[in-house]
Design a protein around this motif. Structure first.
Motif, PDB file in Angstrom:
ATOM      1  N   ILE A  28       0.857  -1.186   0.000  1.00 12.21           N
ATOM      2  CA  ILE A  28       0.000   0.000   0.000  1.00 12.21           C
ATOM      3  C   ILE A  28       0.892   1.235   0.000  1.00 12.21           C
ATOM      4  CG2 ILE A  28      -1.708   1.316   1.311  1.00 12.21           C
ATOM      5  CD1 ILE A  28      -2.784  -1.348   2.375  1.00 12.21           C
ATOM      6  N   ARG A  29       0.766   2.047  -1.019  1.00  7.22           N
ATOM      7  CA  ARG A  29       1.630   3.209  -1.160  1.00  7.22           C
ATOM      8  C   ARG A  29       1.327   4.224  -0.062  1.00  7.22           C
ATOM      9  NH1 ARG A  29       2.052   8.025  -4.486  1.00  7.22           N
ATOM     10  NH2 ARG A  29      -0.130   7.754  -5.119  1.00  7.22           N
ATOM     11  N   HIS A  30       2.369   4.775   0.539  1.00  7.54           N
ATOM     12  CA  HIS A  30       2.193   5.693   1.659  1.00  7.54           C
ATOM     13  C   HIS A  30       3.482   6.465   1.892  1.00  7.54           C
ATOM     14  CE1 HIS A  30       4.335   2.314   3.466  1.00  7.54           C
ATOM     15  NE2 HIS A  30       4.738   3.163   4.394  1.00  7.54           N
ATOM     16  N   ILE A  31       3.412   7.469   2.758  1.00  7.48           N
ATOM     17  CA  ILE A  31       4.598   8.168   3.250  1.00  7.48           C
ATOM     18  C   ILE A  31       4.446   8.390   4.753  1.00  7.48           C
ATOM     19  CG2 ILE A  31       5.228   9.329   1.093  1.00  7.48           C
ATOM     20  CD1 ILE A  31       3.849  11.863   2.203  1.00  7.48           C
ATOM     21  N   VAL A  32       5.583   8.652   5.384  1.00 10.74           N
ATOM     22  CA  VAL A  32       5.615   8.986   6.809  1.00 10.74           C
ATOM     23  C   VAL A  32       6.162  10.403   6.931  1.00 10.74           C
ATOM     24  CG1 VAL A  32       6.485   8.351   9.093  1.00 10.74           C
ATOM     25  CG2 VAL A  32       6.096   6.568   7.358  1.00 10.74           C
ATOM     26  N   LEU A  33       5.429  11.259   7.606  1.00  6.94           N
ATOM     27  CA  LEU A  33       5.854  12.647   7.811  1.00  6.94           C
ATOM     28  C   LEU A  33       6.262  12.844   9.263  1.00  6.94           C
ATOM     29  CD1 LEU A  33       3.070  14.580   5.843  1.00  6.94           C
ATOM     30  CD2 LEU A  33       5.261  13.715   4.997  1.00  6.94           C
ATOM     31  N   GLU A  34       7.453  13.376   9.473  1.00  6.78           N
ATOM     32  CA  GLU A  34       7.965  13.629  10.817  1.00  6.78           C
ATOM     33  C   GLU A  34       8.340  15.097  10.935  1.00  6.78           C
ATOM     34  OE1 GLU A  34       9.454  14.229  14.347  1.00  6.78           O
ATOM     35  OE2 GLU A  34       8.374  12.370  13.848  1.00  6.78           O
ATOM     36  N   ARG A  35       7.777  15.753  11.934  1.00  4.82           N
ATOM     37  CA  ARG A  35       8.011  17.189  12.130  1.00  4.82           C
ATOM     38  C   ARG A  35       9.478  17.497  12.357  1.00  4.82           C
ATOM     39  NH1 ARG A  35       5.005  20.125  17.038  1.00  4.82           N
ATOM     40  NH2 ARG A  35       3.215  19.529  15.761  1.00  4.82           N
ATOM     41  N   HIS A  36      10.150  16.672  13.128  1.00  2.00           N
ATOM     42  CA  HIS A  36      11.536  16.944  13.489  1.00  2.00           C
ATOM     43  C   HIS A  36      12.481  15.956  12.811  1.00  2.00           C
ATOM     44  CE1 HIS A  36      10.191  19.855  16.435  1.00  2.00           C
ATOM     45  NE2 HIS A  36       9.416  18.948  17.006  1.00  2.00           N
ATOM     46  N   TYR A  96       9.821  11.241   5.484  1.00  2.00           N
ATOM     47  CA  TYR A  96      10.198  12.618   5.174  1.00  2.00           C
ATOM     48  C   TYR A  96      10.319  13.367   6.490  1.00  2.00           C
ATOM     49  CZ  TYR A  96       9.135  11.663   0.288  1.00  2.00           C
ATOM     50  OH  TYR A  96       9.140  11.141  -0.979  1.00  2.00           O
ATOM     51  N   GLU A  97      11.554  13.778   6.833  1.00  2.30           N
ATOM     52  CA  GLU A  97      11.801  14.486   8.074  1.00  2.30           C
ATOM     53  C   GLU A  97      11.693  15.996   7.855  1.00  2.30           C
ATOM     54  OE1 GLU A  97      15.004  11.910  10.498  1.00  2.30           O
ATOM     55  OE2 GLU A  97      15.660  12.432   8.466  1.00  2.30           O
ATOM     56  N   GLY A  98      11.435  16.712   8.942  1.00  5.72           N
ATOM     57  CA  GLY A  98      11.354  18.168   8.867  1.00  5.72           C
ATOM     58  C   GLY A  98      10.104  18.686   8.191  1.00  5.72           C
ATOM     59  N   VAL A  99       9.068  17.884   8.150  1.00  4.38           N
ATOM     60  CA  VAL A  99       7.799  18.296   7.542  1.00  4.38           C
ATOM     61  C   VAL A  99       6.766  18.432   8.657  1.00  4.38           C
ATOM     62  CG1 VAL A  99       5.993  17.782   5.869  1.00  4.38           C
ATOM     63  CG2 VAL A  99       8.354  17.092   5.403  1.00  4.38           C
ATOM     64  N   ASN A 100       6.340  19.645   8.916  1.00  5.65           N
ATOM     65  CA  ASN A 100       5.384  19.907   9.983  1.00  5.65           C
ATOM     66  C   ASN A 100       3.964  19.888   9.429  1.00  5.65           C
ATOM     67  OD1 ASN A 100       4.195  20.692  12.400  1.00  5.65           O
ATOM     68  ND2 ASN A 100       4.484  22.872  11.982  1.00  5.65           N
ATOM     69  N   VAL A 101       3.148  18.982   9.968  1.00  3.33           N
ATOM     70  CA  VAL A 101       1.732  18.950   9.594  1.00  3.33           C
ATOM     71  C   VAL A 101       1.003  19.931  10.502  1.00  3.33           C
ATOM     72  CG1 VAL A 101      -0.345  17.555   9.340  1.00  3.33           C
ATOM     73  CG2 VAL A 101       1.902  16.554   8.839  1.00  3.33           C
ATOM     74  N   GLU A 102       0.598  21.042   9.934  1.00  2.00           N
ATOM     75  CA  GLU A 102       0.002  22.122  10.719  1.00  2.00           C
ATOM     76  C   GLU A 102      -1.487  21.930  10.943  1.00  2.00           C
ATOM     77  OE1 GLU A 102       1.158  25.127   8.042  1.00  2.00           O
ATOM     78  OE2 GLU A 102       3.259  25.171   8.696  1.00  2.00           O
ATOM     79  N   GLN A 121      -2.863  15.650  -0.285  1.00  2.00           N
ATOM     80  CA  GLN A 121      -4.143  14.970  -0.237  1.00  2.00           C
ATOM     81  C   GLN A 121      -3.914  13.490   0.106  1.00  2.00           C
ATOM     82  OE1 GLN A 121      -6.973  16.678  -0.571  1.00  2.00           O
ATOM     83  NE2 GLN A 121      -5.884  18.575  -1.109  1.00  2.00           N
ATOM     84  N   ALA A 122      -4.746  12.981   0.987  1.00  2.00           N
ATOM     85  CA  ALA A 122      -4.629  11.576   1.388  1.00  2.00           C
ATOM     86  C   ALA A 122      -6.015  10.969   1.485  1.00  2.00           C
ATOM     87  CB  ALA A 122      -3.911  11.456   2.723  1.00  2.00           C
ATOM     88  N   GLU A 123      -6.136   9.748   0.996  1.00  2.00           N
ATOM     89  CA  GLU A 123      -7.411   9.048   1.126  1.00  2.00           C
ATOM     90  C   GLU A 123      -7.608   8.572   2.565  1.00  2.00           C
ATOM     91  OE1 GLU A 123      -7.062   6.057  -1.913  1.00  2.00           O
ATOM     92  OE2 GLU A 123      -6.393   7.617  -3.310  1.00  2.00           O
ATOM     93  N   GLN A 124      -6.496   8.216   3.223  1.00  2.00           N
ATOM     94  CA  GLN A 124      -6.561   7.773   4.603  1.00  2.00           C
ATOM     95  C   GLN A 124      -5.347   8.325   5.359  1.00  2.00           C
ATOM     96  OE1 GLN A 124      -8.295   3.724   5.260  1.00  2.00           O
ATOM     97  NE2 GLN A 124      -7.570   3.335   3.168  1.00  2.00           N
ATOM     98  N   VAL A 125      -5.529   8.564   6.670  1.00  2.00           N
ATOM     99  CA  VAL A 125      -4.477   9.169   7.488  1.00  2.00           C
ATOM    100  C   VAL A 125      -4.351   8.403   8.805  1.00  2.00           C
ATOM    101  CG1 VAL A 125      -3.727  11.246   8.710  1.00  2.00           C
ATOM    102  CG2 VAL A 125      -4.874  11.454   6.499  1.00  2.00           C
ATOM    103  N   VAL A 126      -3.109   8.140   9.190  1.00  2.00           N
ATOM    104  CA  VAL A 126      -2.822   7.520  10.480  1.00  2.00           C
ATOM    105  C   VAL A 126      -2.100   8.544  11.350  1.00  2.00           C
ATOM    106  CG1 VAL A 126      -1.704   5.621  11.707  1.00  2.00           C
ATOM    107  CG2 VAL A 126      -2.610   5.260   9.394  1.00  2.00           C
ATOM    108  N   ILE A 127      -2.659   8.837  12.525  1.00  2.00           N
ATOM    109  CA  ILE A 127      -2.053   9.766  13.477  1.00  2.00           C
ATOM    110  C   ILE A 127      -1.228   8.937  14.460  1.00  2.00           C
ATOM    111  CG2 ILE A 127      -2.461  11.628  15.112  1.00  2.00           C
ATOM    112  CD1 ILE A 127      -3.516  12.201  12.299  1.00  2.00           C
ATOM    113  N   ALA A 128       0.090   9.022  14.354  1.00  2.00           N
ATOM    114  CA  ALA A 128       0.991   8.216  15.182  1.00  2.00           C
ATOM    115  C   ALA A 128       1.927   9.126  15.967  1.00  2.00           C
ATOM    116  CB  ALA A 128       1.782   7.236  14.314  1.00  2.00           C
ATOM    117  N   VAL A 129       1.336  10.044  16.720  1.00  2.00           N
ATOM    118  CA  VAL A 129       2.138  11.041  17.445  1.00  2.00           C
ATOM    119  C   VAL A 129       2.001  10.892  18.964  1.00  2.00           C
ATOM    120  CG1 VAL A 129       2.044  12.702  15.547  1.00  2.00           C
ATOM    121  CG2 VAL A 129       0.267  12.754  17.315  1.00  2.00           C
ATOM    122  N   GLY A 130       1.471   9.757  19.421  1.00  2.00           N
ATOM    123  CA  GLY A 130       1.328   9.552  20.855  1.00  2.00           C
ATOM    124  C   GLY A 130       0.354  10.531  21.472  1.00  2.00           C
TER     125      GLY A 130
END
Length: 420
Positions: A28-36, A96-102, A121-130
């Motif tokens: 399943i194609r996806h990306i991971v965005l990390e603020r820091h 992808y590091e250094g990408v802040n989801v505002e 744009q995302a069809e589905q989103v996983v919130i994995a920020v504790g």
């Protein structure tokens, strides 16, 4: 980085990576965005001598269980970071590091993520920020003399960052108790405001208590069949340590060695911090919890007919002769606030939360289609917010993501939900 993905994962810690691995297995194609930065909280919100309080064998990230030579040891901070780095490399996580989801907004076809790199744009989103989002400081902190250095437990690194003089630690849960120990072992004179946090023994009757509890099925208990139900998510963690091979944290022993113990912090008045008259009750309560756990292990050993060494009943070595009602700040040069964090999901604009702002979900599957939460304490089991159980939750959510995508792609009349 493109601007449309079937799935976007927000958060580059162990939860986000476990989710990424699970989706990778399903192509399943996806990306991971990390603020820091990958594993940022482990790198920057832990002190120098930090180590896990759970044994290494409980590090069970999916596809990457602990394979070192010390399964019953406790990884140090830098070893934890290295473990997470190797995990990301093992399957080439699309991070992808250094990408802040505002902000995350919901629309008919999914979700829009408004980020520092533009809108995705995302069809589905996983919130994995504790759920440890913003360090908590009590109102008292703003009233104290400016000469006193104040740091949150997330900012504490070592005794050397603090000025000479006595140090007050406020809060005796897992972080507060360990930081008080760290300062005490460094030779600092420590004052500790003791709350109602429970404690647990490190070893009992020849084994780590975690090993016994695992055999007893404690870590397979789900929030649905926990005696406290969803209230389990608000329980304070037991204090214990994995330092130097692991040991109990007994605040009474620290008191014998010179640490000054007080009850809960109540307020500030006339240059003094006022404390509650509950030190004795809090110490006794922590001991009672430890005894209850030991009693359950005793019962298990007897039931299973296990041969295990006997151990004498714990006897308190110190009792408070009197309970000071105030802390004189004259000798205090620094305060470490170990009083927790604020949880803040306000940046997610979707009706997916209860009246307290906590996600409404079933095992991480939100009430809003296509939105998921991962890595929260007791999301499903005790291990959901830890290396031990986050992988199983990620695999469950990956199946839900796959089924939701299939439902969106197929005519409703031909879709059958296999979970029914």
């Amino acid at each position: 980085m493109n601007h449309h993905y079937p799935v976007v994962i927000i958060g580059g810690g162990q939860a986000g990576l476990a989710m990424s691995w699970s989706l990778t297995q399903k192509n399943i194609r996806h990306i991971v965005l990390e603020r820091h930065q990958l594993a940022w909280a482990w790198r920057h919100q832990r002190w120098d001598n930090f180590c896990l309080v759970t044994p290494n064998w409980q590090c069970k990230l999916p596809g990457f269980p602990y394979d070192g030579d010390d399964p019953h040891g406790f990884m140090l901070r830098d070893d934890i970071v290295a473990y997470i780095e190797r995990y990301a490399q093992s399957f080439n996580a699309p991070l992808y590091e250094g990408v802040n989801v505002e902000r995350v907004t919901q629309h008919a076809d999914g979700y829009a993520l408004h980020t520092s790199m533009g809108t995705i744009q995302a069809e589905q989103v996983v919130i994995a920020v504790g759920n440890y989002h913003r360090p908590r400081f009590p109102d008292i902190a703003q009233q104290l003399p400016q000469r006193i250095v104040q740091v949150h437990s997330a900012e504490y690194k070592s005794s050397q960052q603090l000025p000479k003089g006595d140090v007050l630690v406020v809060g005796s849960a897992q972080s507060g108790a360990q930081i008080a120990e760290d300062l005490h072992l460094a030779g600092r004179r420590v004052h500790l405001c003791v709350g109602s946090a429970p404690r647990v023994a490190r070893f009992y009757r020849g084994r780590d208590v975690v090993d016994w509890l695992d055999d007893m099925g404690h870590y397979r208990l789900t929030v649905d069949n926990h005696p406290l139900g969803e209230d389990a998510r608000r329980k304070t963690n037991h204090y214990v340590t994995g330092r130097d091979g692991g040991r109990d944290i007994d605040l009474r022993v620290f008191a014998l060695q010179g640490m000054q113990l007080y009850g809960r912090l109540l307020g500030y008045q006339d240059g003094k911090l006022l404390t509650a008259d509950d030190l004795q009750a809090n110490l006794d309560g922590a001991d009672a919890t430890s005894k209850k756990i030991k009693d359950s292990i005793d019962a298990w050993i007897a039931q299973q007919g296990i041969q295990a060494p006997e151990e004498p009943t714990y006897q308190p070595l110190w009792q408070p002769e009197h309970q000071p009602g105030a802390i004189d700040l004259a000798s205090i040069s620094a305060i470490v606030w170990a009083v927790g964090f604020h949880t803040d999901f306000s940046w997610i604009e979707a009706p997916a939360f209860n009246e307290k702002g906590y996600p409404s979900h079933t095992r991480g599957v939100s009430v809003q289609p296509g939105l998921y939460f991962l890595g929260l304490p007791w999301l499903w089991t005790w291990g959901s917010g830890r290396f031990e159980g986050v992988g199983e939750d990620a695999l469950w959510i990956a199946n839900s993501i796959e089924q939701h995508a299939r439902k969106m792609a197929e005519p409703e009349s031909t879709y059958v939900d296999s979970r029914r």
